[in-house]
Design a protein around this motif. Sequence first.
Motif, PDB file in Angstrom:
ATOM      1  N   ALA A 157       0.102   4.196   3.900  1.00 40.66           N
ATOM      2  CA  ALA A 157       0.155   5.552   3.360  1.00 40.66           C
ATOM      3  C   ALA A 157       1.063   6.441   4.194  1.00 40.66           C
ATOM      4  CB  ALA A 157      -1.248   6.139   3.296  1.00 40.66           C
ATOM      5  N   MET A 158       1.880   7.230   3.540  1.00 42.75           N
ATOM      6  CA  MET A 158       2.825   8.186   4.105  1.00 42.75           C
ATOM      7  C   MET A 158       4.093   7.540   4.662  1.00 42.75           C
ATOM      8  SD  MET A 158       1.527  11.081   3.380  1.00 42.75           S
ATOM      9  CE  MET A 158       0.614  10.423   1.968  1.00 42.75           C
TER      10      MET A 158
ATOM     11  N   ALA B 253      20.418   3.603   2.866  1.00 47.44           N
ATOM     12  CA  ALA B 253      19.185   3.475   3.635  1.00 47.44           C
ATOM     13  C   ALA B 253      18.309   4.718   3.548  1.00 47.44           C
ATOM     14  CB  ALA B 253      19.516   3.178   5.101  1.00 47.44           C
ATOM     15  N   ALA B 254      18.817   5.790   2.949  1.00 52.69           N
ATOM     16  CA  ALA B 254      18.018   7.011   2.840  1.00 52.69           C
ATOM     17  C   ALA B 254      16.764   6.727   2.031  1.00 52.69           C
ATOM     18  CB  ALA B 254      18.843   8.112   2.180  1.00 52.69           C
ATOM     19  N   PRO B 255      15.616   7.257   2.447  1.00 51.86           N
ATOM     20  CA  PRO B 255      14.378   6.974   1.721  1.00 51.86           C
ATOM     21  C   PRO B 255      14.412   7.500   0.302  1.00 51.86           C
ATOM     22  CG  PRO B 255      14.052   8.730   3.322  1.00 51.86           C
ATOM     23  CD  PRO B 255      15.398   8.154   3.594  1.00 51.86           C
ATOM     24  N   ALA B 256      13.874   6.708  -0.610  1.00 54.03           N
ATOM     25  CA  ALA B 256      13.830   7.093  -2.018  1.00 54.03           C
ATOM     26  C   ALA B 256      12.431   7.461  -2.452  1.00 54.03           C
ATOM     27  CB  ALA B 256      14.350   5.949  -2.891  1.00 54.03           C
ATOM     28  N   ALA B 257      11.435   6.880  -1.779  1.00 53.28           N
ATOM     29  CA  ALA B 257      10.055   7.064  -2.231  1.00 53.28           C
ATOM     30  C   ALA B 257       9.114   7.221  -1.044  1.00 53.28           C
ATOM     31  CB  ALA B 257       9.625   5.882  -3.092  1.00 53.28           C
ATOM     32  N   LEU B 258       7.949   7.747  -1.358  1.00 55.00           N
ATOM     33  CA  LEU B 258       6.891   7.921  -0.367  1.00 55.00           C
ATOM     34  C   LEU B 258       5.657   7.167  -0.832  1.00 55.00           C
ATOM     35  CD1 LEU B 258       5.784   9.621   2.148  1.00 55.00           C
ATOM     36  CD2 LEU B 258       4.899  11.200   0.413  1.00 55.00           C
ATOM     37  N   VAL B 259       5.036   6.428   0.086  1.00 52.52           N
ATOM     38  CA  VAL B 259       3.771   5.769  -0.235  1.00 52.52           C
ATOM     39  C   VAL B 259       2.675   6.829  -0.168  1.00 52.52           C
ATOM     40  CG1 VAL B 259       2.109   3.992   0.399  1.00 52.52           C
ATOM     41  CG2 VAL B 259       4.551   3.553   0.683  1.00 52.52           C
ATOM     42  N   GLU B 260       2.157   7.200  -1.321  1.00 53.68           N
ATOM     43  CA  GLU B 260       1.123   8.227  -1.375  1.00 53.68           C
ATOM     44  C   GLU B 260      -0.248   7.678  -0.990  1.00 53.68           C
ATOM     45  OE1 GLU B 260       1.156  10.191  -5.126  1.00 53.68           O
ATOM     46  OE2 GLU B 260       3.277  10.718  -5.028  1.00 53.68           O
ATOM     47  N   ASP B 261      -0.485   6.426  -1.338  1.00 51.56           N
ATOM     48  CA  ASP B 261      -1.758   5.793  -1.007  1.00 51.56           C
ATOM     49  C   ASP B 261      -1.566   4.283  -1.075  1.00 51.56           C
ATOM     50  OD1 ASP B 261      -4.376   5.587  -0.249  1.00 51.56           O
ATOM     51  OD2 ASP B 261      -5.225   6.403  -2.097  1.00 51.56           O
TER      52      ASP B 261
ATOM     53  N   GLY C 213       0.327  12.389  13.832  1.00 53.94           N
ATOM     54  CA  GLY C 213       0.282  11.262  12.910  1.00 53.94           C
ATOM     55  C   GLY C 213       1.540  11.199  12.078  1.00 53.94           C
ATOM     56  N   ARG C 214       1.509  10.358  11.054  1.00 52.53           N
ATOM     57  CA  ARG C 214       2.659  10.196  10.182  1.00 52.53           C
ATOM     58  C   ARG C 214       2.915  11.444   9.348  1.00 52.53           C
ATOM     59  NH1 ARG C 214       6.466   6.646  10.654  1.00 52.53           N
ATOM     60  NH2 ARG C 214       5.007   4.909  10.721  1.00 52.53           N
ATOM     61  N   ALA C 215       1.864  12.141   8.956  1.00 53.52           N
ATOM     62  CA  ALA C 215       1.986  13.335   8.127  1.00 53.52           C
ATOM     63  C   ALA C 215       0.725  14.168   8.290  1.00 53.52           C
ATOM     64  CB  ALA C 215       2.190  12.950   6.661  1.00 53.52           C
ATOM     65  N   ALA C 216       0.800  15.407   7.835  1.00 57.29           N
ATOM     66  CA  ALA C 216      -0.357  16.296   7.847  1.00 57.29           C
ATOM     67  C   ALA C 216      -0.600  16.764   6.420  1.00 57.29           C
ATOM     68  CB  ALA C 216      -0.124  17.480   8.774  1.00 57.29           C
TER      69      ALA C 216
ATOM     70  N   GLU D 114       5.677  -7.612  -1.334  1.00 57.02           N
ATOM     71  CA  GLU D 114       4.855  -8.631  -1.984  1.00 57.02           C
ATOM     72  C   GLU D 114       3.388  -8.222  -1.863  1.00 57.02           C
ATOM     73  OE1 GLU D 114       5.973 -11.106  -3.675  1.00 57.02           O
ATOM     74  OE2 GLU D 114       8.073 -11.315  -3.045  1.00 57.02           O
ATOM     75  N   LEU D 115       2.797  -7.875  -2.984  1.00 61.66           N
ATOM     76  CA  LEU D 115       1.389  -7.481  -2.993  1.00 61.66           C
ATOM     77  C   LEU D 115       0.519  -8.669  -3.387  1.00 61.66           C
ATOM     78  CD1 LEU D 115       1.640  -4.019  -4.815  1.00 61.66           C
ATOM     79  CD2 LEU D 115       1.426  -4.434  -2.360  1.00 61.66           C
ATOM     80  N   LYS D 116      -0.488  -8.924  -2.590  1.00 58.87           N
ATOM     81  CA  LYS D 116      -1.421 -10.004  -2.897  1.00 58.87           C
ATOM     82  C   LYS D 116      -2.369  -9.558  -4.008  1.00 58.87           C
ATOM     83  CE  LYS D 116      -1.403 -11.646   1.900  1.00 58.87           C
ATOM     84  NZ  LYS D 116      -2.242 -11.868   3.119  1.00 58.87           N
ATOM     85  N   PRO D 117      -3.020 -10.488  -4.651  1.00 60.67           N
ATOM     86  CA  PRO D 117      -4.010 -10.110  -5.674  1.00 60.67           C
ATOM     87  C   PRO D 117      -5.054  -9.157  -5.081  1.00 60.67           C
ATOM     88  CG  PRO D 117      -3.561 -12.451  -5.796  1.00 60.67           C
ATOM     89  CD  PRO D 117      -2.856 -11.965  -4.561  1.00 60.67           C
ATOM     90  N   GLY D 118      -5.279  -8.056  -5.751  1.00 57.34           N
ATOM     91  CA  GLY D 118      -6.235  -7.064  -5.265  1.00 57.34           C
ATOM     92  C   GLY D 118      -5.603  -5.947  -4.466  1.00 57.34           C
ATOM     93  N   GLN D 119      -4.381  -6.153  -3.968  1.00 53.63           N
ATOM     94  CA  GLN D 119      -3.709  -5.095  -3.225  1.00 53.63           C
ATOM     95  C   GLN D 119      -2.997  -4.135  -4.186  1.00 53.63           C
ATOM     96  OE1 GLN D 119      -1.157  -7.226  -0.410  1.00 53.63           O
ATOM     97  NE2 GLN D 119      -2.693  -6.954   1.193  1.00 53.63           N
ATOM     98  N   TRP D 120      -2.885  -2.877  -3.781  1.00 55.91           N
ATOM     99  CA  TRP D 120      -2.252  -1.880  -4.644  1.00 55.91           C
ATOM    100  C   TRP D 120      -1.522  -0.823  -3.830  1.00 55.91           C
ATOM    101  CZ3 TRP D 120      -4.259   2.853  -3.434  1.00 55.91           C
ATOM    102  CH2 TRP D 120      -5.547   2.862  -2.864  1.00 55.91           C
ATOM    103  N   LEU D 121      -0.596  -0.159  -4.505  1.00 54.46           N
ATOM    104  CA  LEU D 121       0.195   0.917  -3.921  1.00 54.46           C
ATOM    105  C   LEU D 121       0.310   2.069  -4.921  1.00 54.46           C
ATOM    106  CD1 LEU D 121       3.351  -0.782  -2.320  1.00 54.46           C
ATOM    107  CD2 LEU D 121       1.624   0.532  -1.095  1.00 54.46           C
ATOM    108  N   VAL D 122       0.338   3.287  -4.407  1.00 56.44           N
ATOM    109  CA  VAL D 122       0.714   4.444  -5.209  1.00 56.44           C
ATOM    110  C   VAL D 122       1.976   5.005  -4.578  1.00 56.44           C
ATOM    111  CG1 VAL D 122       0.089   6.724  -6.066  1.00 56.44           C
ATOM    112  CG2 VAL D 122      -1.671   4.948  -5.830  1.00 56.44           C
ATOM    113  N   ILE D 123       3.073   5.003  -5.335  1.00 59.30           N
ATOM    114  CA  ILE D 123       4.389   5.386  -4.836  1.00 59.30           C
ATOM    115  C   ILE D 123       4.887   6.620  -5.581  1.00 59.30           C
ATOM    116  CG2 ILE D 123       6.804   4.664  -4.594  1.00 59.30           C
ATOM    117  CD1 ILE D 123       5.817   1.774  -4.520  1.00 59.30           C
ATOM    118  N   GLY D 124       5.477   7.554  -4.840  1.00 61.07           N
ATOM    119  CA  GLY D 124       6.092   8.725  -5.451  1.00 61.07           C
ATOM    120  C   GLY D 124       7.578   8.738  -5.169  1.00 61.07           C
ATOM    121  N   TYR D 125       8.392   8.779  -6.216  1.00 62.24           N
ATOM    122  CA  TYR D 125       9.846   8.832  -6.062  1.00 62.24           C
ATOM    123  C   TYR D 125      10.299  10.282  -5.975  1.00 62.24           C
ATOM    124  CZ  TYR D 125      10.746   3.870  -6.583  1.00 62.24           C
ATOM    125  OH  TYR D 125      10.805   2.513  -6.361  1.00 62.24           O
TER     126      TYR D 125
END
Length: 217
Positions: free
Chosen positions: A41-42, A23-31, A168-171, A52-63
Motif C-alpha cells: 500500500a502507498m 520510469a516516472a510513476p503512473a499509478a499508486l497502490v491504494e490498498d 512512513g510511506r504516506a500520511a 504476479e498475484l497468487k490466488p487470493g491476492q489482490w491489489l487496488v490501483i489508482g492511475y
Amino acid sequence: MYSRIQIAAFALILSLNISAAWAAPAALVEDASPDLSDPGAMDYLEPGRVIELKPGQWLVIGYMASCVQEEIRGGRVVIGTERSTADETKLKRSKVPCQGSAQLSQAQAGKSAAMVFRKSPAKGAASNLPEAALTLTSLSPLLRPEAAGPIRLTRLDAAEAPRDLPAGRAADLQKLGIQLAAGGLYRAEAGQQAVVFRIDPAAKADSLPPLSRLVRF
C-alpha cells in the motif's frame, strides 16, 4: 558537422531522458492484500512493471493521469500509463474524481511551493502567501512524498501549531482522523520536498477514495 563523440553524447542524453520519463510513476497502490508486500500500500508503480498475484491476492490501483481505479484479484498484471493489462475476468475498473494530469510532479510542486507568491485574500492583509499548487475537495488529504519519512503539515493562512505526522510511506489524514479547515492554505514538507495546497471552501467530510485525496510532492 557534428563529430562522432558529439553524436554519441547526444544519443546518450536522449536515451537517459526517455528512460527517466518512462520510469516516472503512473499509478499508486491504494490498498493490497495483507500477504502482499511488494508492491504494498502507498507504493508507486512505473509503466511496464509486471506483478504476479497468487490466488487470493489482490491489489487496488489508482492511475494518476487517467483517474482510473482498478481492483485486481490474482493473475498477471502489467502496469500501463493509464490502465493495467490483466485478465479482464479478474479486474474491476472504475473512474473516480481526481486531479488527473493537473496533479503536479515532484519538481513542479517544489517550485510552486517555494517560488510563487500572491497577496493574501484577507482584509487588510499586507503579508504574502504562497500560491497553492492544487485545490482539494476533501478535508482529509492523502499526503504522499517522493521518499518515506516524517511529514510536517503547516497552515499558512491562520495561526495554528504545525502538525508532525507519523513517519512512513504516506500520511492518510482520513485514517488518522484529521480534518483540515475548509478554505485553508497548507504546506506539507518531507525532507527537501514541499508542496502548498488549498482545501476547497465547499469541501466536506466525505469518504473519498485515496486517488481523489492524493497530494504528491
